[in-house]
Scaffold this active site. Structure first.
Site, PDB file in Angstrom:
ATOM      1  N   ASP A  53      34.845  23.047  28.775  1.00 28.11           N
ATOM      2  CA  ASP A  53      35.463  24.196  28.107  1.00 28.11           C
ATOM      3  C   ASP A  53      34.507  25.393  28.107  1.00 28.11           C
ATOM      4  OD1 ASP A  53      33.715  23.236  26.217  1.00 28.11           O
ATOM      5  OD2 ASP A  53      35.167  23.115  24.587  1.00 28.11           O
ATOM      6  N   SER A  54      33.332  25.222  28.750  1.00 25.89           N
ATOM      7  CA  SER A  54      32.488  26.391  29.041  1.00 25.89           C
ATOM      8  C   SER A  54      33.247  27.347  29.963  1.00 25.89           C
ATOM      9  CB  SER A  54      31.166  25.956  29.689  1.00 25.89           C
ATOM     10  OG  SER A  54      31.395  25.057  30.754  1.00 25.89           O
ATOM     11  N   ASP A  92      37.141  18.478  29.262  1.00 22.28           N
ATOM     12  CA  ASP A  92      36.928  18.740  27.838  1.00 22.28           C
ATOM     13  C   ASP A  92      38.265  18.940  27.149  1.00 22.28           C
ATOM     14  OD1 ASP A  92      34.378  18.782  26.660  1.00 22.28           O
ATOM     15  OD2 ASP A  92      33.826  20.577  27.801  1.00 22.28           O
ATOM     16  N   LYS A 122      36.752  14.410  27.409  1.00 17.88           N
ATOM     17  CA  LYS A 122      35.533  14.501  26.591  1.00 17.88           C
ATOM     18  C   LYS A 122      35.896  15.148  25.251  1.00 17.88           C
ATOM     19  CE  LYS A 122      31.842  17.374  27.556  1.00 17.88           C
ATOM     20  NZ  LYS A 122      31.733  18.251  26.358  1.00 17.88           N
ATOM     21  N   GLU A 124      34.136  16.464  21.435  1.00 17.09           N
ATOM     22  CA  GLU A 124      32.912  16.779  20.680  1.00 17.09           C
ATOM     23  C   GLU A 124      32.981  16.164  19.282  1.00 17.09           C
ATOM     24  OE1 GLU A 124      32.083  20.983  20.584  1.00 17.09           O
ATOM     25  OE2 GLU A 124      32.097  21.136  22.777  1.00 17.09           O
ATOM     26  N   GLU A 191      23.455  17.221  23.672  1.00 14.98           N
ATOM     27  CA  GLU A 191      23.146  18.625  23.988  1.00 14.98           C
ATOM     28  C   GLU A 191      22.107  19.187  23.043  1.00 14.98           C
ATOM     29  OE1 GLU A 191      26.490  21.159  24.764  1.00 14.98           O
ATOM     30  OE2 GLU A 191      25.250  22.975  24.806  1.00 14.98           O
TER      31      GLU A 191
HETATM   32  O1  KIV Z   1      31.748  22.685  28.438  1.00 16.54           O
HETATM   33  C1  KIV Z   1      30.695  22.351  28.984  1.00 16.54           C
HETATM   34  O2  KIV Z   1      30.262  22.897  29.995  1.00 16.54           O
HETATM   35  C2  KIV Z   1      29.954  21.243  28.387  1.00 16.54           C
HETATM   36  C3  KIV Z   1      28.613  20.932  28.957  1.00 16.54           C
HETATM   37  C4  KIV Z   1      27.624  21.941  28.533  1.00 16.54           C
HETATM   38  C5  KIV Z   1      28.180  19.558  28.616  1.00 16.54           C
HETATM   39  O3  KIV Z   1      30.413  20.634  27.467  1.00 16.54           O
END
Ligand code: KIV
Length: 273
Positions: A53-54, A92, A122, A124, A191
């Site tokens: 989600d980056s 994510d 994924k 969090e 992280e």
């Molecule tokens: O969204 C993302 O890029 C991440 C990584 C930094 C692990 O969660």
């Protein structure tokens, strides 16, 4: 050149990652958000592509990961899936699609799996999201955890500084990593936490740990693709190694193109019909 003991593996699965941890072979993970880049990552032999989600930051231009939507993540993930043959692809789950309501979490995860065809999701968080993780796992969907600096909680933290430097938060992180392991997550991202703490977690839990700013004694590493290629330049945490300065290279190419167009140096006779 480094050649993996698993270079002959046709498809990376969660089982293969577990074997890699057992034999001490490091796992290489990068983020990917589109077909063309994902094809390059897969051809290069990356083990895991994370549709992170980056994307909210580096693709959509938001200040945080919070605004990106489920539909947007599914669009990116399905583009990546069309390119990848070997790597495990993880998506994510975006903010607001799994917290607080495990039924909604399952529905979100099912949409991701059905509409993009990825291998895993994924999430969090630790104990506070374990009900959602359990429900998603019960549908046969593999889940990767994410502890330490969890960017979707940025408004709670207030800052992106290193997490779990104090005993209380470190103890909680260790306990959360055990919970994720016992619950059945297949791996966990750690992280921006002290290397010593990441080493301890890696030794204590059975599933692979993937670090970003968590030192070298974890089972694998992940970086944001745009950061490690030097496309983004305004983000320089200590853990980031830039392998390229693509921003400069792309800018240079675009300036050459503009110049060629303006001076009618492009197209040439050979470049027309
Ligand atoms: O969204 C993302 O890029 C991440 C990584 C930094 C692990 O969660």
């Amino acid at each position: 050149m480094f050649t993996s003991g698993f270079s002959s593996v046709k498809k990376i699965t969660t089982h293969v990652l577990q074997e890699m941890k057992l034999r001490g072979e490091k796992i290489a993970m990068l983020t990917g958000y589109d077909f063309s880049m994902a094809k390059i990552l897969d051809d290069a032999g990356i083990d895991i592509v994370l549709v992170g989600d980056s994307a909210s930051n580096v693709i959509a231009g938001h200040k945080t990961t919070i605004p990106i939507t489920l539909n947007e993540m599914i669009f990116l993930a399905s583009s990546v899936m069309k390119a990848v043959n070997r790597a495990l692809v993880v998506v994510d789950m975006p903010f607001g699609t799994y917290q607080g309501n495990s039924k909604e979490a399952l529905n979100s995860a099912i949409r991701i799996m059905k509409e993009s065809g990825v291998d895993a999701v994924k999430i969090e968080g630790g104990r506070e999201v374990v009900e959602s993780i359990n429900r998603i796992l019960s549908a046969g969907i593999p889940v990767m955890g994410h502890l330490g600096l969890t960017p979707q909680s940025i408004h709670k933290f207030g800052t992106y500084i290193v997490r779990a430097t104090e005993k209380e938060e470190a103890d909680r992180l260790i306990e959360d990593s055990r919970i994720l392991d016992d619950t059945g997550c297949f791996a966990v991202v750690l992280e921006k936490i002290p290397a010593k703490l990441a080493t301890r977690v890696t030794k204590e839990i059975k599933i692979p740990t993937i670090g970003i700013g968590a030192g070298s004694e974890v089972d694998g590493q992940v970086l944001v693709l745009y950061d490690m290629l030097g496309i983004t330049q305004d983000f320089s945490p200590r853990f980031l190694r830039r392998y390229h300065n693509l921003q400069e290279e792309i800018k240079g190419s675009v300036m050459s193109y503009i110049n060629d167009v303006k001076t009618v140096n492009f197209p040439s006779k050979r470049e027309q019909y």
